[in-house]
Motif scaffolding. Structure first.
Motif, PDB file in Angstrom:
ATOM      1  N   PHE A 113      -1.585  -4.509  -5.719  1.00 20.63           N
ATOM      2  CA  PHE A 113      -1.158  -3.120  -5.780  1.00 20.63           C
ATOM      3  C   PHE A 113       0.067  -2.900  -4.894  1.00 20.63           C
ATOM      4  O   PHE A 113       0.209  -3.519  -3.834  1.00 20.63           O
ATOM      5  N   PHE A 114       0.919  -2.029  -5.351  1.00 18.58           N
ATOM      6  CA  PHE A 114       2.172  -1.739  -4.656  1.00 18.58           C
ATOM      7  C   PHE A 114       1.899  -1.239  -3.236  1.00 18.58           C
ATOM      8  O   PHE A 114       1.034  -0.385  -3.015  1.00 18.58           O
ATOM      9  N   MET A 117      -0.965  -4.409   1.741  1.00 18.69           N
ATOM     10  CA  MET A 117      -0.652  -5.622   2.486  1.00 18.69           C
ATOM     11  C   MET A 117      -1.363  -6.847   1.928  1.00 18.69           C
ATOM     12  O   MET A 117      -0.758  -7.882   1.681  1.00 18.69           O
ATOM     13  N   ASN A 118      -2.674  -6.753   1.720  1.00 21.30           N
ATOM     14  CA  ASN A 118      -3.435  -7.864   1.159  1.00 21.30           C
ATOM     15  C   ASN A 118      -3.728  -7.595  -0.317  1.00 21.30           C
ATOM     16  O   ASN A 118      -3.681  -6.452  -0.772  1.00 21.30           O
ATOM     17  N   SER A 119      -4.014  -8.662  -1.052  1.00 24.52           N
ATOM     18  CA  SER A 119      -4.430  -8.477  -2.440  1.00 24.52           C
ATOM     19  C   SER A 119      -5.768  -7.737  -2.470  1.00 24.52           C
ATOM     20  O   SER A 119      -6.561  -7.825  -1.531  1.00 24.52           O
ATOM     21  N   ASP A 120      -6.012  -7.010  -3.538  1.00 21.45           N
ATOM     22  CA  ASP A 120      -7.265  -6.265  -3.679  1.00 21.45           C
ATOM     23  C   ASP A 120      -8.322  -7.198  -4.265  1.00 21.45           C
ATOM     24  O   ASP A 120      -8.148  -7.732  -5.368  1.00 21.45           O
ATOM     25  N   PHE A 162       1.394 -13.286   1.550  1.00 20.14           N
ATOM     26  CA  PHE A 162       1.526 -12.442   0.366  1.00 20.14           C
ATOM     27  C   PHE A 162       2.941 -11.886   0.198  1.00 20.14           C
ATOM     28  O   PHE A 162       3.709 -12.319  -0.657  1.00 20.14           O
ATOM     29  N   ARG A 163       3.302 -10.946   1.033  1.00 21.50           N
ATOM     30  CA  ARG A 163       4.592 -10.269   0.889  1.00 21.50           C
ATOM     31  C   ARG A 163       5.630 -10.912   1.823  1.00 21.50           C
ATOM     32  O   ARG A 163       5.851 -10.451   2.940  1.00 21.50           O
TER      33      ARG A 163
END
Length: 434
Positions: A113-114, A117-120, A162-163
């Motif tokens: 999700f935009f 910080m972490n993936s859902d 992640f980012r």
């Protein structure tokens, strides 16, 4: 058919010699460990009675089998004797049977999700004890860029920053049930095409990480690198090879000692990890009139490798299984989608029925044995708008899967599909210590 032989003949001869030395050393080691089917005592205490207890296999096994899982994993580092006892497949099987509250099998479902910080993450328990299920969070990994799952193999995950930019990305091996993780060194390439983990509790080391990197030869060449926890470093495996971008290197499937990568085009590959050889994998033909393969599912379950291709205009699908010798695929199950759609109208695509008859995705194929029964039952987990469905291959019956986490219970049936097989990571709690 062999696609590439990564090791030349002199190198193969040298590699074979190393394997023989390794096996000889392993045999010598095992001989030194056992005498007349009894393990040689490792402890020498002043107290004769205590020494007898500590050097008795049966007593030690009985004590170890009563320990909590995390304590047991820590005790593997006490000495080589206990390490081999705890790593033994028979002990693992007996421990799991004696401690069913530690056993869990399920699926990590991942979405991005935009600005998050972490993936859902969500975790769906398919077998074992719900209380033993891991928390659907990777926050225990300390990374300022956040963390997401890249790959899974039984009880271990490969995760990464992640980012961030590729050059700043860190890769991790982690075990979410015990919240253990280790950071891997950089593979030493400009771009990681795919990174997979292969875990087998019966092997030493119990896991290896296989990375598909870019190559300096050309943008079409790929290079395999292998990370071993024994050395704590990466090494090259074979020479660069040509592979197209439609190969799903991020979704490798570990089956029978090899990693398998399916492609949307004509080429698919499998890599024998022990011998470090790459082979082409035979594939069924692409649907006539289409340029690429439409993949609905590719994965392993119950010791079987499965593939599902789907014709959007068809009202049925075939579940294909790979022969154990990799000679080809055969139809294992035939599923009538019309019968499911008749019960759940949200599966019907009303706006463009000519292009796509049904709205659904296959998340996983699972095998499980009911209490008191000898034979396993095989199921397919489907995701349709707003629901998860279990389809029984044997009885051709289906039912809603109700044991799902609260956030998934409120899915809008009009919002379409939330997950596909590429966002699912099978996970089972196993005895391993990082």
């Amino acid at each position: 058919m062999k696609l590439h032989l990564f090791i030349s003949y002199p190198e193969r001869k040298k590699f074979s010699h190393k394997l023989k030395k390794k096996k000889k050393a392993s045999t010598t080691s095992s001989k030194s460990m056992y005498k007349n089917n009894k393990m040689i005592p490792r402890f020498n205490h002043g107290n004769k009675q205590a020494s007898m207890i500590l050097n008795d296999n049966d007593v030690i096994i009985e004590i170890l089998s009563r320990l909590p899982l995390l304590a047991l994993l820590r005790f593997k580092s006490v000495c080589k004797w206990w390490y081999h006892l705890i790593s033994d497949p028979i002990f693992i099987s007996n421990y799991t049977r004696r401690n069913p509250h530690h056993r869990v099998f399920g699926l990590f479902l991942q979405k991005f999700f935009f600005l998050q910080m972490n993936s859902d993450l969500e975790f769906i328990t398919l077998g074992g004890k719900t209380d033993a299920a891991p928390e659907p969070s990777l926050s225990f990994i300390e990374d300022e860029s956040g963390v997401c799952i890249d790959h899974s193999s039984r009880g271990l995950l490969i995760c990464s920053s992640f980012r961030c930019h590729e050059t700043d990305r860190t890769y991790y091996v982690c075990k979410p049930t015990t919240k253990q993780y280790i950071a891997l060194p950089r593979p030493g390439c400009q771009r990681v095409i795919g990174i997979n983990i292969a875990f087998d509790a019966r092997s030493l080391p119990p896991y290896q990480v296989i990375c598909i990197c870019d190559s300096e030869l050309s943008s079409h060449h790929r290079q395999i690198k292998i990370y071993s926890p024994r050395t704590g470093s990466w090494r090259l495996s074979g020479k660069p090879f040509i592979a197209s971008d439609d190969l799903l290197f991020k979704r490798g499937v570990y089956w029978r000692g090899a990693l398998h990568w399916v492609g949307k085009g004509k080429l698919s590959l499998w890599f024998d990890i022990e011998q470090e050889l790459l082979f082409s994998m035979p594939m069924p033909p692409i649907t006539e009139g289409r340029k690429e393969r439409r993949l609905m599912y590719f994965g392993e379950s119950g010791g079987h490798l499965y593939l599902i291709q789907y014709d959007p205009q068809a009202t049925f699908l075939d579940v294909l299984e790979m022969s154990r010798d990799h000679s080809g695929w055969f139809v294992k199950y035939h599923v009538d989608l019309g019968a499911i759609a008749a019960e759940y109208s949200q599966m019907l695509r009303g706006n463009v029925p000519i292009i796509h008859s049904f709205v659904f995705s296959v998340l996983h194929i699972l095998h499980r044995r009911q209490v008191g029964e000898n034979e396993e039952e095989s199921f397919m987990m489907l995701h349709i708008p707003g629901k998860f469905i279990l389809y029984n291959f044997t009885s051709h019956t289906f039912m809603e899967f109700g044991d799902i986490p609260p956030p998934l219970r409120s899915m809008d049936r009009h919002a379409g599909l939330r997950y596909t097989w590429e966002e699912v990571f099978p996970y089972s709690n196993t005895l391993c210590f990082l």
